[in-house]
Design a protein around this motif. Structure first.
Motif, PDB file in Angstrom:
ATOM      1  N   TYR A 126      23.167  28.638  40.375  1.00  6.01           N
ATOM      2  CA  TYR A 126      23.873  27.774  39.433  1.00  6.01           C
ATOM      3  C   TYR A 126      24.876  28.639  38.676  1.00  6.01           C
ATOM      4  O   TYR A 126      24.518  29.715  38.198  1.00  6.01           O
ATOM      5  N   VAL A 127      26.104  28.149  38.542  1.00  7.50           N
ATOM      6  CA  VAL A 127      27.122  28.867  37.775  1.00  7.50           C
ATOM      7  C   VAL A 127      27.570  27.969  36.629  1.00  7.50           C
ATOM      8  O   VAL A 127      27.883  26.794  36.835  1.00  7.50           O
ATOM      9  N   VAL A 135      29.598  24.497  36.571  1.00  5.30           N
ATOM     10  CA  VAL A 135      30.829  24.452  37.353  1.00  5.30           C
ATOM     11  C   VAL A 135      30.546  24.563  38.846  1.00  5.30           C
ATOM     12  O   VAL A 135      31.413  24.265  39.667  1.00  5.30           O
ATOM     13  N   TYR A 136      29.319  24.980  39.209  1.00  8.07           N
ATOM     14  CA  TYR A 136      28.987  25.156  40.618  1.00  8.07           C
ATOM     15  C   TYR A 136      27.477  25.252  40.779  1.00  8.07           C
ATOM     16  O   TYR A 136      26.792  25.883  39.974  1.00  8.07           O
ATOM     17  N   GLU A 154      31.229  34.985  49.504  1.00  6.77           N
ATOM     18  CA  GLU A 154      32.524  34.303  49.427  1.00  6.77           C
ATOM     19  C   GLU A 154      32.509  33.030  48.570  1.00  6.77           C
ATOM     20  O   GLU A 154      33.398  32.823  47.738  1.00  6.77           O
ATOM     21  N   SER A 155      31.514  32.182  48.759  1.00  2.38           N
ATOM     22  CA  SER A 155      31.480  30.909  48.030  1.00  2.38           C
ATOM     23  C   SER A 155      31.333  31.140  46.527  1.00  2.38           C
ATOM     24  O   SER A 155      32.070  30.562  45.720  1.00  2.38           O
ATOM     25  N   ILE A 156      30.388  31.967  46.150  1.00  2.00           N
ATOM     26  CA  ILE A 156      30.131  32.196  44.723  1.00  2.00           C
ATOM     27  C   ILE A 156      31.254  33.013  44.086  1.00  2.00           C
ATOM     28  O   ILE A 156      31.623  32.806  42.934  1.00  2.00           O
ATOM     29  N   ARG A 157      31.833  33.949  44.844  1.00  5.53           N
ATOM     30  CA  ARG A 157      32.947  34.753  44.318  1.00  5.53           C
ATOM     31  C   ARG A 157      34.164  33.876  44.004  1.00  5.53           C
ATOM     32  O   ARG A 157      34.865  34.116  43.015  1.00  5.53           O
ATOM     33  N   ALA A 158      34.422  32.856  44.821  1.00  3.60           N
ATOM     34  CA  ALA A 158      35.552  31.950  44.551  1.00  3.60           C
ATOM     35  C   ALA A 158      35.361  31.246  43.213  1.00  3.60           C
ATOM     36  O   ALA A 158      36.319  31.078  42.442  1.00  3.60           O
ATOM     37  N   VAL A 159      34.139  30.865  42.911  1.00  4.15           N
ATOM     38  CA  VAL A 159      33.837  30.195  41.646  1.00  4.15           C
ATOM     39  C   VAL A 159      34.008  31.170  40.478  1.00  4.15           C
ATOM     40  O   VAL A 159      34.652  30.847  39.465  1.00  4.15           O
ATOM     41  N   ASN A 166      40.611  31.571  34.334  1.00  2.00           N
ATOM     42  CA  ASN A 166      40.741  30.373  33.499  1.00  2.00           C
ATOM     43  C   ASN A 166      41.200  29.159  34.296  1.00  2.00           C
ATOM     44  O   ASN A 166      41.914  28.298  33.782  1.00  2.00           O
ATOM     45  N   ASP A 167      40.789  29.108  35.562  1.00  2.00           N
ATOM     46  CA  ASP A 167      41.080  27.963  36.413  1.00  2.00           C
ATOM     47  C   ASP A 167      39.831  27.101  36.518  1.00  2.00           C
ATOM     48  O   ASP A 167      38.711  27.610  36.456  1.00  2.00           O
ATOM     49  N   LYS A 168      40.042  25.829  36.725  1.00  2.00           N
ATOM     50  CA  LYS A 168      38.907  24.933  36.962  1.00  2.00           C
ATOM     51  C   LYS A 168      38.572  25.002  38.448  1.00  2.00           C
ATOM     52  O   LYS A 168      39.443  24.782  39.295  1.00  2.00           O
TER      53      LYS A 168
END
Length: 185
Positions: A126-127, A135-136, A154-159, A166-168
């Protein structure tokens, strides 16, 4: 081992609070104690699950790569240790030290924290953002034991990168897959 996907967790939902014993330090640690200035990663893992063992090295890299950038990390084991003694707190401590976890490894004896997060499997990640809003919730990456895909995070690093920029994050949430949490009967 029952192959189990993670349950859904609503984006924007507040992180359930907790106070649990850290098996390494012996201290009681709360969500506020591990909360990062920019974001927080809560991971449900255990010692013996082959899916967790497969990503352990990447969990260590993730925490080391992001904790100095304002992301807090914590791991929680909620497994029933009566029927799965390999996940007992003393073995959690040994495991955390051997793997080199740079984050607290907490024991959820009552399983109330896992239930509050609706955690289903290990690993289950959970992020949350700076306000502890989700958010994830999903996989680390597409790698699984024996599928030949390298573990990259890769998936978690993108989040996490989106949070730091400061991007959604609006990308996909692929469910994590792993061993089911060993619930008490």
């Amino acid at each position: 081992m029952a192959l189990t996907p993670s349950n859904s967790f609503e984006r924007g939902a507040k992180a359930p609070d907790f106070k649990l014993p850290d098996t390494v330090s012996g201290n009681t640690i709360s969500l506020q104690d591990i909360r990062g200035e920019k974001g927080t990663v809560v991971m449900f893992i255990c010692n013996h699950c082959p899916f967790v063992i497969h990503v352990n090295e990447q969990l260590v890299h993730l925490a080391k790569d992001y904790k100095d950038q304002g992301i807090g990390f914590v791991a929680i084991s909620s497994n029933d240790v009566e029927n799965y003694p390999q996940d007992a707190p003393d073995k959690m401590k040994t495991h955390a030290e051997e793997v080199g976890y740079p984050f607290p490894y907490l024991y959820d004896e009552s399983q109330e924290v896992a239930k509050a997060y609706d955690a289903a499997c290990t690993p289950d990640l959970y992020v949350f953002d700076a306000e502890l809003k989700s958010v994830y919730h999903g996989q680390i990456d597409d790698s699984r034991p024996d599928n030949g895909i390298p573990v990259t995070g890769e998936s978690i690093r993108a989040v996490l990168d989106a949070i730091l920029n400061n991007d959604k994050y609006s990308g996909p949430e692929k469910p994590s897959i792993g061993c089911n949490i060993k619930w008490k009967q």
